[in-house]
Design a protein around this motif. Sequence first.
Motif, mmCIF file in Angstrom:
data_model
loop_
_atom_site.group_PDB
_atom_site.id
_atom_site.type_symbol
_atom_site.label_atom_id
_atom_site.label_comp_id
_atom_site.label_asym_id
_atom_site.label_seq_id
_atom_site.Cartn_x
_atom_site.Cartn_y
_atom_site.Cartn_z
ATOM 1 N N MET A 14 31.723 -33.829 -19.200
ATOM 2 C CA MET A 14 30.510 -33.076 -19.544
ATOM 3 C C MET A 14 29.520 -33.112 -18.379
ATOM 4 S SD MET A 14 28.585 -31.311 -21.615
ATOM 5 C CE MET A 14 29.108 -31.494 -23.321
ATOM 6 N N TYR A 15 29.302 -34.287 -17.821
ATOM 7 C CA TYR A 15 28.427 -34.401 -16.653
ATOM 8 C C TYR A 15 28.850 -33.421 -15.560
ATOM 9 C CZ TYR A 15 25.702 -38.672 -17.655
ATOM 10 O OH TYR A 15 24.803 -39.582 -18.154
ATOM 11 N N GLN A 16 30.138 -33.459 -15.229
ATOM 12 C CA GLN A 16 30.635 -32.637 -14.133
ATOM 13 C C GLN A 16 30.511 -31.159 -14.443
ATOM 14 O OE1 GLN A 16 31.772 -34.077 -11.155
ATOM 15 N NE2 GLN A 16 31.403 -31.965 -10.513
ATOM 16 N N ALA A 17 30.877 -30.759 -15.665
ATOM 17 C CA ALA A 17 30.849 -29.340 -16.033
ATOM 18 C C ALA A 17 29.428 -28.789 -15.987
ATOM 19 C CB ALA A 17 31.450 -29.148 -17.419
ATOM 20 N N VAL A 18 28.478 -29.528 -16.546
ATOM 21 C CA VAL A 18 27.090 -29.049 -16.578
ATOM 22 C C VAL A 18 26.513 -29.013 -15.169
ATOM 23 C CG1 VAL A 18 24.762 -29.499 -17.451
ATOM 24 C CG2 VAL A 18 26.747 -29.857 -18.937
ATOM 25 N N SER A 19 26.788 -30.035 -14.374
ATOM 26 C CA SER A 19 26.308 -30.057 -12.993
ATOM 27 C C SER A 19 26.880 -28.880 -12.210
ATOM 28 C CB SER A 19 26.693 -31.371 -12.316
ATOM 29 O OG SER A 19 26.330 -31.370 -10.949
ATOM 30 N N LEU A 62 21.760 -33.770 -7.907
ATOM 31 C CA LEU A 62 22.069 -35.080 -7.326
ATOM 32 C C LEU A 62 23.308 -35.727 -7.949
ATOM 33 C CD1 LEU A 62 20.432 -36.537 -5.047
ATOM 34 C CD2 LEU A 62 19.245 -34.642 -6.121
ATOM 35 N N HIS A 63 23.742 -35.212 -9.095
ATOM 36 C CA HIS A 63 24.972 -35.743 -9.689
ATOM 37 C C HIS A 63 26.144 -35.636 -8.717
ATOM 38 C CE1 HIS A 63 28.006 -36.737 -12.669
ATOM 39 N NE2 HIS A 63 28.672 -35.651 -12.324
ATOM 40 N N GLU A 69 25.780 -43.740 -4.752
ATOM 41 C CA GLU A 69 24.566 -44.551 -4.876
ATOM 42 C C GLU A 69 24.832 -46.041 -4.659
ATOM 43 O OE1 GLU A 69 21.708 -45.291 -8.569
ATOM 44 O OE2 GLU A 69 21.454 -43.270 -7.714
ATOM 45 N N GLY A 70 25.905 -46.551 -5.227
ATOM 46 C CA GLY A 70 26.209 -47.967 -5.062
ATOM 47 C C GLY A 70 27.333 -48.222 -4.075
#
Length: 223
Positions: A14-19, A62-63, A69-70
């Motif tokens: 979901m994160y990837q698709a929306v981004s 930024l996704h 980030e780490g």
Amino acid sequence: MSETGLRERKKQRMYQAVSDIAVRLFLERGFDAVSVAEVAAAAEISKPTLFRYFPAKEDLVLHRIADHEGEAARVVAAARAEGTAPLAALRRHFLDGLAAADPITGVNDHPQVRAFYTLLYGTPSLVARLHAHLERSEAALAEALGGGLGARLAAGQIIAVRRILAEENWRRISAGERVEDVRREAVDAAGRAFAALEAGLPHLAAGGGSGPGPGHPETIVTE
């Protein structure tokens, strides 16, 4: 696979698709011209649902680099587990990124990569959000280096070096220079930059042990 694992995979998709949808719209029309409501509609989710995944509009962009980030902290943690000097591991990691044309190093001229970074660096609110990303990277690296003021000072220098090297590479690529020319000189520049870090942070350049205590003078690079 456990139910928890399946839920996490679904969440990441979901994160990837929306981004991806958001970045496409931003590239087509401009970041400021597209509302969060329009992104939510295009992704076929509600606006409140979108904000559960992405607290700020800028996070939709930024996704794409969130996994980095780490990154420095993970490299150091792995190096210390192996008894390798943190700076040696970070240098090798950056050089490997240059060789692989990892977009995060700035040495990549794929049209989609160039469009993304033009969007990122050309939008003031995204640049501001990027600094928050870098601050979190510094905090994670400082923790991996043992915490305390000395570790924070060292982490700030290391993250700054990585950022400046990547930005210079990107500046040259965006100006139309050939990738191979930029990469060759980027390798030399990275070598010089990490040599300077090693000279100023000798406790991180030899062995995989812990660094000096907070405020130790060796944590500050001098000319």
